[in-house]
Design a protein around this motif. Structure first.
Motif, PDB file in Angstrom:
ATOM      1  N   SER A   7       0.778  -1.108   0.246  1.00 18.61           N
ATOM      2  CA  SER A   7      -0.011  -0.025   0.134  1.00 18.61           C
ATOM      3  C   SER A   7       0.768   1.224  -0.167  1.00 18.61           C
ATOM      4  O   SER A   7       0.544   2.171  -0.891  1.00 18.61           O
TER       5      SER A   7
ATOM      6  N   HIS B 231       2.450   1.733  -3.458  1.00 18.45           N
ATOM      7  CA  HIS B 231       1.573   2.278  -4.302  1.00 18.45           C
ATOM      8  C   HIS B 231       1.196   3.588  -4.068  1.00 18.45           C
ATOM      9  O   HIS B 231       1.241   4.539  -5.079  1.00 18.45           O
ATOM     10  N   LEU B 232       1.219   4.038  -2.875  1.00 21.11           N
ATOM     11  CA  LEU B 232       0.964   5.506  -2.533  1.00 21.11           C
ATOM     12  C   LEU B 232       2.017   6.300  -3.030  1.00 21.11           C
ATOM     13  O   LEU B 232       1.964   7.653  -3.640  1.00 21.11           O
TER      14      LEU B 232
ATOM     15  N   SER C 284      -0.462   5.708  -7.129  1.00 27.32           N
ATOM     16  CA  SER C 284      -1.331   4.544  -7.530  1.00 27.32           C
ATOM     17  C   SER C 284      -2.067   4.024  -6.675  1.00 27.32           C
ATOM     18  O   SER C 284      -2.067   3.965  -5.443  1.00 27.32           O
ATOM     19  N   THR C 285      -3.390   3.378  -7.075  1.00 26.93           N
ATOM     20  CA  THR C 285      -4.228   2.965  -6.159  1.00 26.93           C
ATOM     21  C   THR C 285      -3.971   1.474  -5.791  1.00 26.93           C
ATOM     22  O   THR C 285      -4.581   0.960  -4.793  1.00 26.93           O
TER      23      THR C 285
ATOM     24  N   THR D 291      -4.714  -1.145  -7.546  1.00 23.75           N
ATOM     25  CA  THR D 291      -6.109  -1.986  -7.774  1.00 23.75           C
ATOM     26  C   THR D 291      -6.397  -1.646  -9.161  1.00 23.75           C
ATOM     27  O   THR D 291      -6.346  -0.455  -9.957  1.00 23.75           O
TER      28      THR D 291
ATOM     29  N   TYR E 253      -1.247  -6.141  -7.164  1.00 23.30           N
ATOM     30  CA  TYR E 253      -2.139  -5.390  -7.487  1.00 23.30           C
ATOM     31  C   TYR E 253      -3.392  -6.126  -6.935  1.00 23.30           C
ATOM     32  O   TYR E 253      -3.575  -7.204  -6.775  1.00 23.30           O
TER      33      TYR E 253
ATOM     34  N   ARG F 174     -12.264   3.703  -8.378  1.00 26.94           N
ATOM     35  CA  ARG F 174     -11.028   4.113  -7.980  1.00 26.94           C
ATOM     36  C   ARG F 174      -9.873   3.167  -8.430  1.00 26.94           C
ATOM     37  O   ARG F 174      -9.508   2.139  -7.345  1.00 26.94           O
ATOM     38  N   VAL F 175      -9.446   2.924  -9.804  1.00 21.86           N
ATOM     39  CA  VAL F 175      -8.533   1.931 -10.057  1.00 21.86           C
ATOM     40  C   VAL F 175      -7.698   2.612 -11.108  1.00 21.86           C
ATOM     41  O   VAL F 175      -7.719   3.814 -11.636  1.00 21.86           O
ATOM     42  N   ASP F 176      -6.369   1.938 -11.234  1.00 24.08           N
ATOM     43  CA  ASP F 176      -5.265   2.318 -12.174  1.00 24.08           C
ATOM     44  C   ASP F 176      -5.649   2.044 -13.709  1.00 24.08           C
ATOM     45  O   ASP F 176      -5.162   2.509 -14.633  1.00 24.08           O
TER      46      ASP F 176
END
Length: 327
Positions: free
Chosen positions: A55, A58-59, A63-64, A66, A97, A113-115
């Motif tokens: 997490s 990704h932050l 990036s989410t 997900t 992911y 809310r996804v990439d």
């Protein structure tokens, strides 16, 4: 350290006798860290069972962590689509992911809310698919979308060619008038199957025998279509069922008729393999297709693939007893 203490990058750094930054650089393979220090930090991390915080990573990348996966709601009970979903999820996990499932029954006021997005066999006229493709998110579809838009990436298979190969096998087995039960052309897959059948019939000088059913056809609808094809004086000597599960629905009907009609399916499954007799089928390899879609999406997200990229997904013909005239 205490047995119940969570293992963090600080824990690894302390145990290895280096700073947090050095430990992080050593594990990521970046920064000015000697090979001996990298090896020491890696060994400590392995001994402690350190797992990077996905997490947080990704932050840092904005990036989410997900991706979204859309499948037609009417098909979420299908063994094919469940296998496709597992393929997407497994490939996403390899990239650290998560996957959010989106169905056509969901009405969203905002983009997910996804990439990026994977669309499993999107149906033309589906407003949810239209909205998802308009979000601007990187998108990959399994088969082409039968609409004005196209996804950034497409994983597709040669369904028309494989259907012609199946029909050639039926002809070699003695079938002169094969019939087809197929869903509507709102699916690129179903349209490809139908196109392949009509093309083969035209090339062979054979009049088509087709019954169309809804994309989410029930067993009753499938059996009604088969009965119509089996009517008095019917020239049908082989039946190809396109919708998933359709062949196993009509197999008892064909046995009861005593017509000797050969039977094949455009979608392989455990049910077709275990049927009595086992049913000749086209193996769409859905798990591999899902993984291929997810991998192409990650390549689009990272810039390793360009929008407009298409990948061919190989499918296979599995010959079984149901199309053996001597069975």
């Amino acid at each position: 350290m205490r047995a119940d203490e969570p293992v963090t990058i600080l824990t690894v750094a302390r145990e290895a006798g280096v700073s947090k930054t050095t430990a992080s650089d050593a594990l990521r393979g970046s920064g000015r860290v000697s090979e001996r220090t990298r090896e020491t930090v890696a060994a400590v991390a392995e001994r402690l069972g350190y797992v990077p915080n996905g997490s947080a990573r990704h932050l840092r990348r904005a990036s989410t962590g997900t991706i979204g996966l859309h499948v037609p709601e009417v098909l979420t009970r299908s063994a094919y689509y469940m296998s496709f979903v597992f393929g997407v999820v497994e490939q996403a996990a390899r990239h650290d992911y998560d996957v959010t499932l989106i169905t056509s029954g969901q009405h969203r006021a905002r983009p997910p809310r996804v990439d990026g997005l994977v669309l499993g066999d999107p149906l033309g006229g589906d407003p949810v698919v239209e909205n998802l493709m308009a979000t601007g998110l990187p998108t990959v579809s399994c088969e082409r979308f039968p609409g004005a838009r196209q996804a950034d990436g497409v994983v597709w298979s040669e369904h028309a060619e494989m259907l012609a190969r199946l029909l050639g096998h039926l002809r070699a087995a003695g079938a002169a008038r094969p019939a087809l039960i197929v869903a509507g052309d709102e699916s690129d897959w179903a349209a490809g199957v139908h196109r392949g059948y009509l093309g083969w019939c035209a090339a062979q000088g054979v009049a088509p025998l087709v019954r169309r059913v809804s994309f989410d056809a029930t067993g009753d609808e499938i059996r009604a279509a088969a009965r119509a094809l089996l009517g008095p004086g019917s020239p049908m000597d082989a039946l190809v069922c396109a919708p998933a599960g359709a062949a196993t629905e009509v197999a008892p009907l064909l046995r009861e008729s005593g017509s000797g009609v050969l039977l094949a399916s455009c979608v392989d499954s455990a049910a077709t393999r275990m049927a009595d007799p086992p049913i000749t089928s086209i193996d769409l390899r859905p798990r591999e297709a899902g993984a291929s879609c997810a991998e192409l999406l990650f390549e689009l997200i990272s810039g390793a693939a360009l929008p407009g990229t298409e990948r061919l997904h190989a499918i296979e013909l599995q010959l079984r007893t149901s199309t053996d005239p001597l069975r």
